[in-house]
Design an enzyme around this catalytic site. Structure first.
Site, PDB file in Angstrom:
ATOM      1  N   ARG A 111      -8.961  17.732  16.265  1.00  0.00           N
ATOM      2  CA  ARG A 111      -8.924  16.556  17.151  1.00  0.00           C
ATOM      3  C   ARG A 111     -10.343  16.217  17.631  1.00  0.00           C
ATOM      4  NH1 ARG A 111      -5.465  16.551  22.882  1.00  0.00           N
ATOM      5  NH2 ARG A 111      -6.206  14.568  23.681  1.00  0.00           N
ATOM      6  N   SER A 159     -17.367  21.035  31.757  1.00  0.00           N
ATOM      7  CA  SER A 159     -16.003  21.029  31.198  1.00  0.00           C
ATOM      8  C   SER A 159     -15.157  22.164  31.778  1.00  0.00           C
ATOM      9  CB  SER A 159     -16.087  21.142  29.668  1.00  0.00           C
ATOM     10  OG  SER A 159     -16.906  22.230  29.321  1.00  0.00           O
ATOM     11  N   ASN A 162      -9.532  24.805  29.880  1.00  0.00           N
ATOM     12  CA  ASN A 162      -8.312  24.686  29.073  1.00  0.00           C
ATOM     13  C   ASN A 162      -8.477  23.944  27.742  1.00  0.00           C
ATOM     14  OD1 ASN A 162      -8.597  22.261  30.453  1.00  0.00           O
ATOM     15  ND2 ASN A 162      -6.399  21.931  30.585  1.00  0.00           N
ATOM     16  N   ASP A 223     -24.127  24.043  41.688  1.00  0.00           N
ATOM     17  CA  ASP A 223     -24.702  23.135  42.685  1.00  0.00           C
ATOM     18  C   ASP A 223     -26.125  22.761  42.315  1.00  0.00           C
ATOM     19  OD1 ASP A 223     -22.389  23.191  44.075  1.00  0.00           O
ATOM     20  OD2 ASP A 223     -23.081  24.499  45.686  1.00  0.00           O
ATOM     21  N   GLU A 258     -12.666  13.752  36.156  1.00  0.00           N
ATOM     22  CA  GLU A 258     -11.286  13.843  35.650  1.00  0.00           C
ATOM     23  C   GLU A 258     -10.722  15.121  36.258  1.00  0.00           C
ATOM     24  OE1 GLU A 258      -9.824  11.505  34.221  1.00  0.00           O
ATOM     25  OE2 GLU A 258     -11.393  10.316  33.284  1.00  0.00           O
ATOM     26  N   CYS A 292      -3.882  19.424  32.437  1.00  0.00           N
ATOM     27  CA  CYS A 292      -3.928  18.533  33.602  1.00  0.00           C
ATOM     28  C   CYS A 292      -2.759  17.568  33.550  1.00  0.00           C
ATOM     29  CB  CYS A 292      -5.253  17.775  33.637  1.00  0.00           C
ATOM     30  SG  CYS A 292      -5.556  16.786  32.166  1.00  0.00           S
ATOM     31  N   THR A 293      -2.402  17.156  32.343  1.00  0.00           N
ATOM     32  CA  THR A 293      -1.355  16.156  32.169  1.00  0.00           C
ATOM     33  C   THR A 293       0.050  16.758  32.038  1.00  0.00           C
ATOM     34  OG1 THR A 293      -1.945  16.253  29.855  1.00  0.00           O
ATOM     35  CG2 THR A 293      -2.771  14.360  31.070  1.00  0.00           C
TER      36      THR A 293
HETATM   37  P1  NAP Z   1     -12.597  24.318  37.794  1.00  0.00           P
HETATM   38  O1  NAP Z   1     -12.451  25.657  38.358  1.00  0.00           O
HETATM   39  O2  NAP Z   1     -12.721  23.175  38.730  1.00  0.00           O
HETATM   40  O3  NAP Z   1     -13.875  24.391  36.817  1.00  0.00           O
HETATM   41  C1  NAP Z   1     -14.280  23.287  36.053  1.00  0.00           C
HETATM   42  C2  NAP Z   1     -15.762  23.402  35.750  1.00  0.00           C
HETATM   43  O4  NAP Z   1     -16.516  23.268  36.945  1.00  0.00           O
HETATM   44  C3  NAP Z   1     -16.173  24.752  35.160  1.00  0.00           C
HETATM   45  O5  NAP Z   1     -17.172  24.532  34.200  1.00  0.00           O
HETATM   46  C4  NAP Z   1     -16.749  25.473  36.353  1.00  0.00           C
HETATM   47  O6  NAP Z   1     -17.642  26.500  36.020  1.00  0.00           O
HETATM   48  C5  NAP Z   1     -17.463  24.326  37.021  1.00  0.00           C
HETATM   49  N1  NAP Z   1     -17.835  24.541  38.420  1.00  0.00           N
HETATM   50  C6  NAP Z   1     -17.264  25.341  39.337  1.00  0.00           C
HETATM   51  N2  NAP Z   1     -17.924  25.239  40.519  1.00  0.00           N
HETATM   52  C7  NAP Z   1     -18.921  24.347  40.325  1.00  0.00           C
HETATM   53  C8  NAP Z   1     -19.956  23.817  41.159  1.00  0.00           C
HETATM   54  N3  NAP Z   1     -20.107  24.177  42.435  1.00  0.00           N
HETATM   55  N4  NAP Z   1     -20.813  22.925  40.628  1.00  0.00           N
HETATM   56  C9  NAP Z   1     -20.688  22.546  39.333  1.00  0.00           C
HETATM   57  N5  NAP Z   1     -19.751  23.025  38.487  1.00  0.00           N
HETATM   58  C10 NAP Z   1     -18.865  23.901  38.989  1.00  0.00           C
HETATM   59  O7  NAP Z   1     -11.381  23.947  36.818  1.00  0.00           O
HETATM   60  P2  NAP Z   1     -10.709  24.857  35.680  1.00  0.00           P
HETATM   61  O8  NAP Z   1      -9.977  25.974  36.328  1.00  0.00           O
HETATM   62  O9  NAP Z   1     -11.695  25.159  34.624  1.00  0.00           O
HETATM   63  O10 NAP Z   1      -9.664  23.822  35.063  1.00  0.00           O
HETATM   64  C11 NAP Z   1      -8.403  23.603  35.613  1.00  0.00           C
HETATM   65  C12 NAP Z   1      -8.347  22.371  36.460  1.00  0.00           C
HETATM   66  O11 NAP Z   1      -8.944  21.284  35.771  1.00  0.00           O
HETATM   67  C13 NAP Z   1      -6.942  21.915  36.779  1.00  0.00           C
HETATM   68  O12 NAP Z   1      -6.882  21.443  38.099  1.00  0.00           O
HETATM   69  C14 NAP Z   1      -6.709  20.779  35.802  1.00  0.00           C
HETATM   70  O13 NAP Z   1      -5.714  19.875  36.211  1.00  0.00           O
HETATM   71  C15 NAP Z   1      -8.062  20.171  35.758  1.00  0.00           C
HETATM   72  N6  NAP Z   1      -8.257  19.430  34.512  1.00  0.00           N
HETATM   73  C16 NAP Z   1      -8.295  18.078  34.574  1.00  0.00           C
HETATM   74  C17 NAP Z   1      -8.415  17.336  33.412  1.00  0.00           C
HETATM   75  C18 NAP Z   1      -8.463  15.836  33.433  1.00  0.00           C
HETATM   76  O14 NAP Z   1      -8.925  15.273  32.445  1.00  0.00           O
HETATM   77  N7  NAP Z   1      -7.988  15.162  34.469  1.00  0.00           N
HETATM   78  C19 NAP Z   1      -8.514  17.993  32.186  1.00  0.00           C
HETATM   79  C20 NAP Z   1      -8.468  19.399  32.163  1.00  0.00           C
HETATM   80  C21 NAP Z   1      -8.341  20.099  33.340  1.00  0.00           C
HETATM   81  P3  NAP Z   1     -17.160  28.044  36.058  1.00  0.00           P
HETATM   82  O15 NAP Z   1     -16.104  28.174  35.046  1.00  0.00           O
HETATM   83  O16 NAP Z   1     -18.410  28.755  35.728  1.00  0.00           O
HETATM   84  O17 NAP Z   1     -16.679  28.280  37.459  1.00  0.00           O
HETATM   85  O1  G3H Z   2      -5.820  19.334  30.618  1.00  0.00           O
HETATM   86  C1  G3H Z   2      -6.097  18.160  30.568  1.00  0.00           C
HETATM   87  C2  G3H Z   2      -6.261  17.479  29.288  1.00  0.00           C
HETATM   88  O2  G3H Z   2      -6.993  16.288  29.459  1.00  0.00           O
HETATM   89  C3  G3H Z   2      -4.898  17.205  28.724  1.00  0.00           C
HETATM   90  O3  G3H Z   2      -4.984  16.758  27.429  1.00  0.00           O
HETATM   91  O4  G3H Z   2      -2.738  15.691  27.376  1.00  0.00           O
HETATM   92  O5  G3H Z   2      -4.029  16.088  25.286  1.00  0.00           O
HETATM   93  O6  G3H Z   2      -3.031  18.016  26.538  1.00  0.00           O
HETATM   94  P1  G3H Z   2      -3.619  16.626  26.610  1.00  0.00           P
END
Ligand code: NAP
Ligand code: G3H
Length: 483
Positions: A111, A159, A162, A223, A258, A292-293
Site C-alpha cells: 500500500r 509517525s 501502528n 519537544d 491526525e 485510529c479508525t
Molecule cells: P503517541 O504516543 O502520541 O506517539 C506518536 C508519535 O509522537 C511517536 O513518534 C512518539 O514518539 C511521538 N512523540 C511522543 N511525545 C512527543 C513529543 N513531546 N514531541 C514530539 N513527538 C512526540 O501515539 P501512538 O501510541 O504511537 O499511536 C496511537 C495513537 O495514535 C492513537 O490515539 C491513535 O488513534 C492515533 N493515531 C491516529 C491516526 C490518524 O490518522 N488520525 C493514525 C494512527 C494513529 P515515541 O514513540 O518515541 O514516544
Molecule cells: O490508525 C490509523 C490509520 O490511519 C488507520 O488506517 O483505516 O487504513 O486502518 P486504516
C-alpha cells in the site's frame, strides 16, 4: 517469513545521508510485543545531531527544489520499487516490532509503494492558476497574477507505532515531492521498520542531507524537534494528548495533526444486518483494534439490539486469537501498559454493571476480544479510546439519540451509519460531527487519495495525497503589471 531474532542488530540513525552511531553512545532497546523480548536497538540521537540534521536538510533542500518534478518523482518511484523488492524483510520487521499480522504487514508495505507512486503522479498533475485583475471591481486586465506552489523548507514528520511504514511514508513522500527537506522522527516502537523504509529510500541515491532519520524517545527529543526554529512545517500522527501538547509547543508554523478517535457505528432498525455485522467486526477488531479508525462504540436502535449483539457475539467467538506470525486477528497489544489500560476500561464498565457478552480474558498483553452490552454514559468505555479489542454497545431509542451520543464525544474522526434508507442515512451523516462518515461500510482511512481528517480532538488539517501535497507547500503569487 522468519522470526529468528537471535542475532540482535544495533541499527544506526540516518543523519545527513550517512548511517551513523549517535555520539550519545546510547541506544534504545526495542521489545517485540508478542515475542516479549528485545529484537534490536536504535540510536538515541542528541540535540546537537538534530541541529546538524536540520542544517543539512536546509542546505540540500535548495538544490532539491530546483530539480524538476519528474526528476524528484524518479527518486520516489525507485523508492516504491525498493519497498516492494524488500517487502518480505520490511513486513517481517513490522510484524516483529509492532505485532501486526504478517499478511497485513505485507499489505502495508505494498500500500505504501502504491501511495508513493500515486503521490508522484498527483504532484506531476497539480497545476497552479493565473488570475486577471479585472475580475475585481476597478481591476485592470494588464495585472496578471500567477499562482504557483512553492516548498515550505524542512518538514518534520512524526509517525505513530501502528502503521510504522505507511503513516511515515504518507508524510515523507508528499514532503519530498513538494520540494522540501525532511526530518523523520518515527515512533520509538516502529523505529526498526522506519529504518528499513529509509534504507530503501537511501538506495535510490537521494541527495545527502535532504532527509535525516532521528530516532529517540518523543519525550526526550520530541519537544526539541517540535520547537526547533529550523522546522517549517510539522505533520504529526499520534494520540490526541500528544497532539494537544504539540500544538502548544509550536508557534507560527503550519501543523497537521491526525489524532485519536472514538468512531461510532450507528445501527438503525432498518439496517442490513449482514452488512452491519461484517463491517463492525472488521472495523472494530482487525489488528486488535489498534487503528485510529477502528469502530470503538456501537450505538444501536433498541429494536434490533438483541439481534445485533447475538450476531456480533457469534462472530467474535470465531476470531483467531494469538500470534501475528499466524495472522491472528487478535494479537498482543503494543505493550503491557496498553493492555492494562484496556483492562481498566473493561473493569470499570463491569463494575458499573455493563453486561459482559463475551471476552474479558487476558494473558499478559494479549486481551481477548470483548463485547460489552448495556453500556451507559457513566462508563469510561463509552467515551475513551481503548486502542484495543473491546467494543461497547449502547442501546438507543432513536436516530436523534444516536446522533446526540455520537456528537457528545470529544473525538470526531469517522463514523459509520447502517441503514437501508439512503435518505435517512444521508440525513444522519450530515448531522454527525466527524471528518468522514461511511454509509453502510466500515470506518477506514483509505483509499489513500481520499481526504482524511479528524475534527475536534481528532485532528487539525487534512491528509490524503492531494491534501498532503497542498499542506506541505504554499502559494507563491507573482503579479505581472503589463504596460
Ligand atoms: P503517541 O504516543 O502520541 O506517539 C506518536 C508519535 O509522537 C511517536 O513518534 C512518539 O514518539 C511521538 N512523540 C511522543 N511525545 C512527543 C513529543 N513531546 N514531541 C514530539 N513527538 C512526540 O501515539 P501512538 O501510541 O504511537 O499511536 C496511537 C495513537 O495514535 C492513537 O490515539 C491513535 O488513534 C492515533 N493515531 C491516529 C491516526 C490518524 O490518522 N488520525 C493514525 C494512527 C494513529 P515515541 O514513540 O518515541 O514516544
Ligand atoms: O490508525 C490509523 C490509520 O490511519 C488507520 O488506517 O483505516 O487504513 O486502518 P486504516
Amino acid at each position: 517469513m522468519a522470526s529468528n531474532v537471535s542475532e540482535l542488530t544495533t541499527y544506526k540513525a540516518y543523519l545527513q545521508g550517512e548511517w551513523k552511531k549517535s555520539s550519545s553512545d546510547e541506544t534504545i532497546a526495542i521489545q517485540s510485543p508478542y515475542l516479549r523480548k528485545t529484537i534490536g536497538y536504535v540510536q538515541a540521537v542528541t540535540q546537537d545531531e538534530v541541529d546538524e540534521a536540520i542544517k543539512a536538510a536546509h542546505k540540500a533542500q535548495k538544490s532539491w527544489a530546483e530539480l524538476s518534478l519528474s526528476e524528484r518523482g524518479a527518486y520516489l518511484d525507485k523508492w516504491a520499487d525498493e519497498l516492494v523488492n524488500n517487502s518480505e524483510d520490511i513486513a517481517t520487521a513490522i510484524m516483529q516490532e509492532v505485532g501486526k499480522g504478517f499478511k497485513d504487514a505485507k499489505k502495508e508495505v505494498v500500500r505504501t509503494a502504491d501511495l508513493i507512486r500515486y503521490t508522484v503522479q498527483e504532484a506531476l498533475h497539480m497545476h497552479g492558476e493565473s488570475l486577471k485583475g479585472d475580475g475585481f471591481p476597478g481591476g485592470d486586465q494588464k495585472k496578471i497574477g500567477i499562482v504557483e506552489r512553492a516548498p515550505l523548507g524542512v518538514v518534520l514528520a512524526i509517525s505513530p507505532f501502528n502503521y510504522p511504514v505507511n503513516l511515515a511514508a504518507s508524510k515523507v513522500a508528499p514532503a519530498l515531492m513538494a520540494g522540501n527537506g525532511v526530518i523523520f522522527k518515527p515512533a520509538t516502537q516502529g523505529s526498526i521498520s522506519g529504518i528499513k523504509m529509509i534504507q530503501a529510500l537511501d538506495k535510490t541515491g537521494l541527495p545527502k542531507g535532504l532527509l535525516s532519520l532521528t530516532t529517540g524517545r518523543g519525550s526526550v527529543i520530541g519537544d526539541y524537534l517540535v520547537e526547533h526554529k529550523g522546522i517549517d512545517m510539522i505533520s504529526f500522527t499520534g494520540g490526541s494528548g500528544t497532539g494537544r501538547h504539540l500544538s502548544k509547543q509550536t508557534a507560527m508554523i503550519p501543523l497537521v495533526l491526525e489524532l485519536g478517535g472514538k468512531d461510532p457505528a450507528l445501527v438503525a432498525e432498518d439496517a442490513d444486518m449482514d452488512v452491519a455485522v461484517k463491517s463492525i467486526m472488521n472495523g472494530a477488531f482487525s489488528y486488535s483494534g489498534q487503528r485510529c479508525t477502528a469502530i470503538k462504540r456501537v450505538l444501536v436502535n433498541e429494536k434490533v439490539a438483541d439481534e445485533l449483539v447475538a450476531r456480533l457475539k457469534s462472530e467474535i467467538e470465531k476470531l483467531t486469537v494469538g500470534s501475528p506470525e499466524e495472522d491472528s486477528t487478535i494479537v498482543p497489544l503494543i505493550d503491557d501498559k496498553s493492555a492494562d489500560f484496556v483492562q481498566g476500561l473493561i473493569d470499570d464498565a463491569l463494575n458499573k454493571k455493563a453486561t459482559l457478552v463475551t471476552g474479558n480474558k487476558r494473558q499478559d498483553n494479549l486481551i481477548y476480544p470483548t463485547l460489552l452490552d448495556q453500556v451507559t454514559e457513566d462508563m469510561d468505555v463509552a467515551w475513551i479510546e481503548p486502542f484495543g479489542p473491546v467494543l461497547p454497545v449502547i442501546r438507543v431509542k432513536s436516530d436523534e439519540e444516536a446522533i446526540e451520543l455520537a456528537n457528545r464525544s470529544e473525538f470526531g474522526l469517522q463514523a459509520s451509519i447502517f441503514s437501508q434508507d439512503i435518505d435517512r442515512a444521508l440525513e444522519v451523516a450530515r448531522q454527525v460531527e466527524a471528518g468522514t462518515v461511511q454509509i453502510n461500510g466500515r470506518t477506514e482511512r483509505g483509499p489513500d487519495h481520499f481526504p482524511f481528517l479528524g475534527v475536534k480532538a481528532s485532528g487539525m488539517g487534512v491528509q490524503g495525497i492531494h491534501h498532503s501535497l497542498l499542506s506541505m507547500s504554499r502559494e507563491r503569487v507573482t503579479v505581472l503589471n503589463l504596460k
